[in-house]
Design an enzyme around this catalytic site. Structure first.
Site, PDB file in Angstrom:
ATOM      1  N   GLY A  17       0.839  -1.205   0.000  1.00  0.00           N
ATOM      2  CA  GLY A  17       0.000   0.000   0.000  1.00  0.00           C
ATOM      3  C   GLY A  17       0.866   1.245   0.000  1.00  0.00           C
ATOM      4  N   GLY A  20      -0.710   4.627  -0.704  1.00  0.00           N
ATOM      5  CA  GLY A  20      -1.852   5.015   0.141  1.00  0.00           C
ATOM      6  C   GLY A  20      -1.553   6.219   1.033  1.00  0.00           C
ATOM      7  CG  ASP A  21      -4.174   9.202   3.958  1.00  0.00           C
ATOM      8  OD1 ASP A  21      -3.889  10.311   3.489  1.00  0.00           O
ATOM      9  OD2 ASP A  21      -4.552   9.002   5.133  1.00  0.00           O
ATOM     10  CE  LYS A 137      -6.400   3.227  15.286  1.00  0.00           C
ATOM     11  NZ  LYS A 137      -7.393   3.677  14.328  1.00  0.00           N
ATOM     12  CE  LYS A 171      -0.264  10.401  18.946  1.00  0.00           C
ATOM     13  NZ  LYS A 171      -0.244  11.558  18.084  1.00  0.00           N
ATOM     14  CD  GLU A 205      -8.857  13.026  15.240  1.00  0.00           C
ATOM     15  OE1 GLU A 205      -7.881  13.146  14.495  1.00  0.00           O
ATOM     16  OE2 GLU A 205      -9.693  12.129  15.127  1.00  0.00           O
ATOM     17  CG  HIS A 229      -5.528   5.774  19.247  1.00  0.00           C
ATOM     18  ND1 HIS A 229      -4.581   4.882  18.806  1.00  0.00           N
ATOM     19  CD2 HIS A 229      -5.994   6.391  18.137  1.00  0.00           C
ATOM     20  CE1 HIS A 229      -4.482   4.969  17.486  1.00  0.00           C
ATOM     21  NE2 HIS A 229      -5.329   5.868  17.058  1.00  0.00           N
TER      22      HIS A 229
HETATM   23  C1  BG6 Z   1      -5.881   7.296  13.747  1.00  0.00           C
HETATM   24  C2  BG6 Z   1      -7.354   7.358  13.493  1.00  0.00           C
HETATM   25  O1  BG6 Z   1      -5.552   6.096  14.391  1.00  0.00           O
HETATM   26  O2  BG6 Z   1      -5.487   8.388  14.566  1.00  0.00           O
HETATM   27  C3  BG6 Z   1      -7.749   8.690  12.864  1.00  0.00           C
HETATM   28  O3  BG6 Z   1      -7.730   6.305  12.618  1.00  0.00           O
HETATM   29  C4  BG6 Z   1      -7.204   9.849  13.684  1.00  0.00           C
HETATM   30  O4  BG6 Z   1      -9.159   8.785  12.741  1.00  0.00           O
HETATM   31  C5  BG6 Z   1      -5.730   9.660  13.978  1.00  0.00           C
HETATM   32  O5  BG6 Z   1      -7.409  11.054  12.956  1.00  0.00           O
HETATM   33  C6  BG6 Z   1      -5.247  10.717  14.948  1.00  0.00           C
HETATM   34  O6  BG6 Z   1      -3.871  10.564  15.167  1.00  0.00           O
HETATM   35  P1  BG6 Z   1      -2.984  11.770  15.687  1.00  0.00           P
HETATM   36  O7  BG6 Z   1      -1.653  11.173  15.913  1.00  0.00           O
HETATM   37  O8  BG6 Z   1      -3.009  12.811  14.603  1.00  0.00           O
HETATM   38  O9  BG6 Z   1      -3.649  12.283  16.930  1.00  0.00           O
END
Ligand code: BG6
Length: 439
Positions: A17, A20-21, A137, A171, A205, A229
């Site tokens: 992939g 991919g993004d 995931k 992190k 977010e 998470h």
């Molecule tokens: C990903 C989720 O695991 O974590 C996304 O699938 C989310 O939906 C992203 O935007 C957020 O990650 P971070 O590191 O930018 O807080």
């Protein structure tokens, strides 16, 4: 455990992939940084696997140029056994140029339904032998499908070959939690229901689903964020802390022990969806939640009676991730608050109650804060840590199969409750604060 603080062994990283993004936004920038840092030397190569006709130059066009010469592209149809045999030959050829003993690490950055297909073809082609498998995931969409996925993967890869990524565990501040709590006497004794009133973990977010229509319609906030998470951050907060770096090897087991004691109160769980989501995805009756709020409790005597709140959502009033620990009032204080902040800054905020100067007898809450960014030049991105750890063979920041099933076990009653009670969704305005949604 892992050999830390040393350069990476010769490695061929095979990314399924590559166009991919995830590869573009996270993997390639992290790998470029690993290269620039000198962690990955000449003995490091990336094979980008894709179904498309694309060149390495086109992929790297918008990336840091440090990966030029390091990345090659291999075209493969996920369903074609012959293509996997071709990939095996390609890997052998790269080993021939690099190092006959180079390790092979597969990273699967493919849609969830493709994962079992790729894994089984890797097995048939013999590419599972001695290699590592990095997985993203979602690990299933409920307990049964997670178990099914784990069992499918286990037919080809032993569990110690598998690295299940939860980038929140990597992190910097998340890595700090276990050591901070284990190495500062001030927290050791106070870290229990005796002094702690409530714990809240919030991951807000401001962005929406960013075009990930297919993915998000299959997942939603609970499956996307809470199962992975947020439950992992909660486990890190509640588990037995680490006194030493040597203790970090025990992290997955300690997180698992904390997870196994958690129960969610389904009757209090809240789900919401931002106004405009249905138009965005072109489905007028979508019931998928973009916001989830949960209250949990722990069966552990240490945490008896402490409400544990998790909240996350898209298109909220800000991007913010933090663990808020509210201490009980003691003496003349109204209770301290400790904030383990993961975003926007990584650090620790603590409120201290002090006597206010002056002739009046008054206490005042004063801040005692530390932020990594104010003291250290650069914090590695979570993906740099994840990739380096997998290449080194360090499992401590990856979710074990048991952790994955334990977290689904916690959420299964909530999923059932929502299903049986008509999926009640609160529609909220983009930019809303959490309190407004809960009102
Ligand atoms: C990903 C989720 O695991 O974590 C996304 O699938 C989310 O939906 C992203 O935007 C957020 O990650 P971070 O590191 O930018 O807080």
């Amino acid at each position: 455990m892992a050999t830390v603080n040393q350069k990476l062994p010769a490695t061929i990283l095979v990314i399924f992939g590559i166009t991919g993004d995830l590869a573009g936004r996270y993997l390639l920038p992290a790998l470029a940084q690993i290269k620039v840092d000198g962690q990955a030397g000449p003995g490091f190569r990336i094979i980008g696997v894709t179904r498309r006709d694309v060149t390495a130059e086109q992929i790297l066009d918008t990336q840091d140029q440090s990966l030029v010469g390091c990345l090659s592209v291999f075209k493969l149809d996920y369903n074609q056994p012959d293509d996997y045999r071709g990939l095996a030959e390609e890997i052998e050829a790269v080993k021939g140029q690099l190092d006959a003993n180079a390790q092979v690490v597969f990273h699967l950055s493919v849609p969830p339904d493709v994962v079992p297909v790729v894994v089984s073809h890797l097995g048939v082609a013999g590419l599972n032998r001695g290699s590592k498998l990095l997985m993203e995931k979602p690990f299933g969409r409920d307990l049964a499908s997670a178990k099914e996925l784990i069992s499918q993967v286990s037919k080809c890869f032993d569990d110690n070959q598998v690295y299940r990524i939860d980038h929140y565990l990597a992190k910097e501040m998340a890595q700090n939690i276990a050591l901070l709590l284990g190495s500062n006497a001030v927290f050791r004794e106070a870290w229990s229901a005796k002094y702690i009133d409530r714990i809240e973990i919030v991951a807000k977010e401001a962005i929406g689903i960013e075009g990930r229509v297919g993915f998000y319609e299959q997942t939603g906030a609970l499956r996307d964020f809470v199962q992975s998470h947020l439950l992992q951050l909660l486990a890190l907060t509640l588990m037995e802390p680490c006194e030493d770096f040597a203790d970090l090897e025990a992290l997955p087991g300690r997180r698992l022990a904390a997870l196994r004691q958690l129960k969610a109160d389904s009757s209090k769980a809240v789900r919401g969806q931002y106004e405009g989501y249905r138009q965005e995805i072109g489905k007028n009756d979508s019931n998928v939640e973009t916001f989830a709020w949960l209250e949990l409790s722990s069966d552990s005597p240490t945490w008896h009676g402490v409400p544990l709140v998790l909240a996350t959502g898209k298109k909220l009033d800000a991007k913010l991730t933090e663990i808020r620990v509210y201490f009980k009032p003691v003496g003349a204080s109204q209770g301290n608050t400790l904030v383990l902040q993961i975003y926007p800054k990584e650090g620790v905020e603590f409120d201290l109650w002090v006597k206010e100067p002056g002739l009046e007898r008054k206490m005042k809450k004063m801040p005692l804060n530390f932020y990594y960014q104010d003291h250290f030049d650069r914090l590695p991105d979570a993906y740099e840590q994840v990739l380096v750890d997998a290449m080194r063979g360090d499992h401590s920041l990856f979710a074990s199969a048991e952790e994955v099933t334990a977290s689904w076990e916690i959420l299964e009653p909530v999923l059932e409750h929502w299903q049986q009670n008509g999926n009640g969704l609160k529609i909220y305005q983009p930019g809303s604060p959490i309190d407004k949604i809960l009102d």
